[in-house]
Design a protein around this motif. Structure first.
Motif, PDB file in Angstrom:
ATOM      1  N   LEU A  94      11.152  -1.280   2.909  1.00  0.00           N
ATOM      2  CA  LEU A  94      10.528  -0.177   2.175  1.00  0.00           C
ATOM      3  C   LEU A  94      11.207   0.032   0.823  1.00  0.00           C
ATOM      4  CD1 LEU A  94      10.026   2.344   5.119  1.00  0.00           C
ATOM      5  CD2 LEU A  94       8.187   1.409   3.697  1.00  0.00           C
ATOM      6  N   ALA A  95      12.532  -0.079   0.815  1.00  0.00           N
ATOM      7  CA  ALA A  95      13.260   0.066  -0.446  1.00  0.00           C
ATOM      8  C   ALA A  95      12.882  -1.043  -1.416  1.00  0.00           C
ATOM      9  CB  ALA A  95      14.766   0.061  -0.185  1.00  0.00           C
ATOM     10  N   GLY A  96      12.696  -2.255  -0.883  1.00  0.00           N
ATOM     11  CA  GLY A  96      12.309  -3.359  -1.734  1.00  0.00           C
ATOM     12  C   GLY A  96      10.916  -3.189  -2.314  1.00  0.00           C
ATOM     13  N   ALA A  97      10.013  -2.620  -1.526  1.00  0.00           N
ATOM     14  CA  ALA A  97       8.634  -2.445  -1.979  1.00  0.00           C
ATOM     15  C   ALA A  97       8.456  -1.211  -2.845  1.00  0.00           C
ATOM     16  CB  ALA A  97       7.699  -2.358  -0.765  1.00  0.00           C
ATOM     17  N   CYS A  98       9.113  -0.117  -2.485  1.00  0.00           N
ATOM     18  CA  CYS A  98       8.902   1.175  -3.152  1.00  0.00           C
ATOM     19  C   CYS A  98       9.960   1.487  -4.208  1.00  0.00           C
ATOM     20  CB  CYS A  98       8.901   2.312  -2.124  1.00  0.00           C
ATOM     21  SG  CYS A  98       7.704   2.129  -0.804  1.00  0.00           S
ATOM     22  N   GLY A  99      11.077   0.776  -4.143  1.00  0.00           N
ATOM     23  CA  GLY A  99      12.196   1.086  -5.017  1.00  0.00           C
ATOM     24  C   GLY A  99      13.289   1.816  -4.263  1.00  0.00           C
ATOM     25  N   ASP A 100      14.539   1.514  -4.590  1.00  0.00           N
ATOM     26  CA  ASP A 100      15.676   2.133  -3.903  1.00  0.00           C
ATOM     27  C   ASP A 100      15.696   3.648  -4.042  1.00  0.00           C
ATOM     28  OD1 ASP A 100      16.678  -0.241  -2.986  1.00  0.00           O
ATOM     29  OD2 ASP A 100      18.166  -0.475  -4.577  1.00  0.00           O
ATOM     30  N   ASP A 101      15.094   4.162  -5.136  1.00  0.00           N
ATOM     31  CA  ASP A 101      15.229   5.592  -5.428  1.00  0.00           C
ATOM     32  C   ASP A 101      14.098   6.446  -4.868  1.00  0.00           C
ATOM     33  OD1 ASP A 101      13.307   4.552  -7.086  1.00  0.00           O
ATOM     34  OD2 ASP A 101      14.015   5.574  -8.904  1.00  0.00           O
ATOM     35  N   GLU A 127       0.829  -1.205   0.000  1.00  0.00           N
ATOM     36  CA  GLU A 127       0.000   0.000   0.000  1.00  0.00           C
ATOM     37  C   GLU A 127       0.867   1.259   0.000  1.00  0.00           C
ATOM     38  OE1 GLU A 127      -2.339  -0.584   3.480  1.00  0.00           O
ATOM     39  OE2 GLU A 127      -3.688  -2.035   2.538  1.00  0.00           O
ATOM     40  N   ILE A 128       1.941   1.235   0.775  1.00  0.00           N
ATOM     41  CA  ILE A 128       2.844   2.387   0.815  1.00  0.00           C
ATOM     42  C   ILE A 128       3.518   2.581  -0.546  1.00  0.00           C
ATOM     43  CG2 ILE A 128       4.975   3.271   1.848  1.00  0.00           C
ATOM     44  CD1 ILE A 128       4.091   1.838   4.455  1.00  0.00           C
ATOM     45  N   ALA A 129       3.836   1.483  -1.212  1.00  0.00           N
ATOM     46  CA  ALA A 129       4.514   1.572  -2.504  1.00  0.00           C
ATOM     47  C   ALA A 129       3.700   2.359  -3.527  1.00  0.00           C
ATOM     48  CB  ALA A 129       4.811   0.172  -3.034  1.00  0.00           C
ATOM     49  N   SER A 130       2.367   2.258  -3.447  1.00  0.00           N
ATOM     50  CA  SER A 130       1.520   2.953  -4.421  1.00  0.00           C
ATOM     51  C   SER A 130       0.875   4.220  -3.841  1.00  0.00           C
ATOM     52  CB  SER A 130       0.422   2.010  -4.931  1.00  0.00           C
ATOM     53  OG  SER A 130      -0.390   1.545  -3.869  1.00  0.00           O
ATOM     54  N   GLU A 131       1.231   4.586  -2.617  1.00  0.00           N
ATOM     55  CA  GLU A 131       0.615   5.740  -1.957  1.00  0.00           C
ATOM     56  C   GLU A 131       1.084   7.045  -2.597  1.00  0.00           C
ATOM     57  OE1 GLU A 131      -1.569   7.973  -0.340  1.00  0.00           O
ATOM     58  OE2 GLU A 131      -1.756   6.087   0.770  1.00  0.00           O
ATOM     59  N   ARG A 132       0.120   7.871  -3.012  1.00  0.00           N
ATOM     60  CA  ARG A 132       0.450   9.143  -3.663  1.00  0.00           C
ATOM     61  C   ARG A 132       0.614  10.284  -2.674  1.00  0.00           C
ATOM     62  NH1 ARG A 132      -0.787   9.712  -8.903  1.00  0.00           N
ATOM     63  NH2 ARG A 132       0.605  11.498  -8.721  1.00  0.00           N
ATOM     64  N   ARG A 133       0.489   9.990  -1.381  1.00  0.00           N
ATOM     65  CA  ARG A 133       0.729  10.988  -0.336  1.00  0.00           C
ATOM     66  C   ARG A 133       2.025  10.643   0.396  1.00  0.00           C
ATOM     67  NH1 ARG A 133      -4.992   9.926   2.463  1.00  0.00           N
ATOM     68  NH2 ARG A 133      -4.279   7.835   1.884  1.00  0.00           N
ATOM     69  N   THR A 134       2.626  11.625   1.020  1.00  0.00           N
ATOM     70  CA  THR A 134       3.781  11.371   1.874  1.00  0.00           C
ATOM     71  C   THR A 134       3.342  10.495   3.043  1.00  0.00           C
ATOM     72  OG1 THR A 134       4.784  13.471   1.258  1.00  0.00           O
ATOM     73  CG2 THR A 134       5.545  12.467   3.300  1.00  0.00           C
ATOM     74  N   VAL A 135       4.165   9.529   3.420  1.00  0.00           N
ATOM     75  CA  VAL A 135       3.832   8.560   4.464  1.00  0.00           C
ATOM     76  C   VAL A 135       4.756   8.761   5.663  1.00  0.00           C
ATOM     77  CG1 VAL A 135       3.647   6.118   5.048  1.00  0.00           C
ATOM     78  CG2 VAL A 135       3.026   6.896   2.748  1.00  0.00           C
ATOM     79  N   VAL A 136       4.169   8.813   6.859  1.00  0.00           N
ATOM     80  CA  VAL A 136       4.945   8.943   8.098  1.00  0.00           C
ATOM     81  C   VAL A 136       4.805   7.646   8.889  1.00  0.00           C
ATOM     82  CG1 VAL A 136       5.273  10.256  10.218  1.00  0.00           C
ATOM     83  CG2 VAL A 136       4.524  11.427   8.129  1.00  0.00           C
ATOM     84  N   LEU A 137       5.932   7.051   9.267  1.00  0.00           N
ATOM     85  CA  LEU A 137       5.943   5.810  10.022  1.00  0.00           C
ATOM     86  C   LEU A 137       6.771   5.975  11.292  1.00  0.00           C
ATOM     87  CD1 LEU A 137       6.847   4.879   6.758  1.00  0.00           C
ATOM     88  CD2 LEU A 137       5.726   2.875   7.677  1.00  0.00           C
ATOM     89  N   LEU A 138       6.437   5.197  12.294  1.00  0.00           N
ATOM     90  CA  LEU A 138       7.227   5.123  13.513  1.00  0.00           C
ATOM     91  C   LEU A 138       7.960   3.777  13.524  1.00  0.00           C
ATOM     92  CD1 LEU A 138       4.567   6.445  16.063  1.00  0.00           C
ATOM     93  CD2 LEU A 138       6.266   7.756  14.788  1.00  0.00           C
ATOM     94  N   GLU A 139       9.148   3.753  14.101  1.00  0.00           N
ATOM     95  CA  GLU A 139       9.886   2.503  14.184  1.00  0.00           C
ATOM     96  C   GLU A 139      10.854   2.548  15.349  1.00  0.00           C
ATOM     97  OE1 GLU A 139       9.941  -0.536  14.209  1.00  0.00           O
ATOM     98  OE2 GLU A 139       9.624  -0.805  12.058  1.00  0.00           O
ATOM     99  N   SER A 140      11.159   1.376  15.876  1.00  0.00           N
ATOM    100  CA  SER A 140      12.129   1.297  16.971  1.00  0.00           C
ATOM    101  C   SER A 140      13.533   1.288  16.388  1.00  0.00           C
ATOM    102  CB  SER A 140      11.905   0.019  17.782  1.00  0.00           C
ATOM    103  OG  SER A 140      12.427  -1.104  17.089  1.00  0.00           O
ATOM    104  N   PRO A 141      14.525   1.734  17.149  1.00  0.00           N
ATOM    105  CA  PRO A 141      15.910   1.712  16.650  1.00  0.00           C
ATOM    106  C   PRO A 141      16.359   0.309  16.246  1.00  0.00           C
ATOM    107  CG  PRO A 141      15.746   3.037  18.651  1.00  0.00           C
ATOM    108  CD  PRO A 141      14.425   2.340  18.493  1.00  0.00           C
TER     109      PRO A 141
END
Length: 288
Positions: free
Chosen positions: A184-191, A160-174
């Motif tokens: 995310l790079a694998g799903a959305c592309g490295d670039d 879903e994030i890969a095709s999202e046309r809006r900026t996406v904000v996520l939280l994550e642990s260190p």
């Protein structure tokens, strides 16, 4: 009527949502200090942390009630009962804005349903702070919170994030930020453009901007501190046919015609209707 800049006293009964600093104590609002000082009691995610915060703010001992993700449902009824009896309460979480990726939503819902006044003292919130400094588009954005840790649910959200046309904000642990950036790079592309905000408002605040591929490499070793990931929007060309098919399938299952399904999906994904409509017609005929 209060004049601009003049704190308004808490109404009673009332539930006050009070934002607390996400790192820098100087970010506390003067009105937050007044409300925390004046309410009948303070509901909080962690009584020890909130007690220390009140002490540092120069607020005398206050009655504290623990309300966190594990007891929120049970605690709501007790707190609403006290509100209906004429008391006022301020609710705070460990840091940031209650009910925004933190406990509090159930309490707000229960209080509002009971007819109790719900008010807010806005202030620091890590997702918005990270979005603001990311350098990525802020006109349209979506908050995703924490991704599922594994399995089909995680794969679906990444798609879903890969095709999202809006900026996406996520939280994550260190501990997991490197793996999440890699996924995310694998799903959305490295670039895909992105940013990682670390330790916002604190002494070692850092904002790293670049592509998902670059950031995945940079954060392969576990960093320290609180992390927010901001992912730039997909371009229309980045929306795959499979993402379109998934959305069309949902629309058709809900009873939409091929024409209406195509229009709805084109709007949602920001792609041309002439790209969606042939797929919708093909799928509609297959269902028939």
């Amino acid at each position: 009527m209060t004049t601009p800049g003049t704190p308004s006293p808490p109404a009673s009964p009332a539930l006050w949502l009070v934002a607390t600093p996400i790192g820098n104590l100087g970010d506390i609002a003067p009105r937050a200090v007044e409300v925390l000082s004046d309410v009948s009691f303070v509901a909080c995610e962690d009584t020890r942390r909130t007690g220390l915060l009140l002490q540092r703010l120069g607020i005398g001992p206050r009655p504290l009630v623990a309300v966190h993700e594990h007891n929120e449902a049970e605690a709501c009824s007790r707190i609403v009962g006290r509100l209906l009896a004429g008391e006022s309460v301020a609710y705070v979480t460990d840091a940031g804005m209650p009910a925004i990726s933190d406990p509090g939503q159930r309490l707000v819902e229960a209080a509002a349903a009971a007819g109790v006044v719900v008010s807010v003292v806005p202030g620091p919130t890590a997702p918005v702070a990270a979005l603001a400094v990311s350098g990525l588009p802020t006109d349209r954005w979506v908050m995703e919170g924490f991704l599922p840790r594994k399995g089909e649910a995680r794969d679906q959200r990444l798609g879903e994030i890969a095709s999202e046309r809006r900026t996406v904000v996520l939280l994550e642990s260190p501990r997991r930020v490197g793996a999440t950036l890699s996924d995310l790079a694998g799903a959305c592309g490295d670039d895909r453009a992105a940013a990682v905000a670390r330790e916002l408002t604190k002494l070692h605040e850092e904002v790293s901007r670049g592509t998902l591929g670059e950031l995945a490499t940079r954060f392969a070793d576990q960093p320290k501190g609180e992390i927010v990931i901001v992912v730039g929007p997909a371009s229309a060309a980045a929306v795959s046919d499979s993402a379109i098919v998934d959305e069309v399938r949902i629309e058709l299952a809900n009873g939409a015609s091929a024409r209406d399904a195509a229009a709805a999906v084109a709007r949602k994904l920001g792609v041309g209707r002439n790209r969606v409509y042939p797929l919708a017609v093909k799928m509609s005929r297959a269902r028939a």
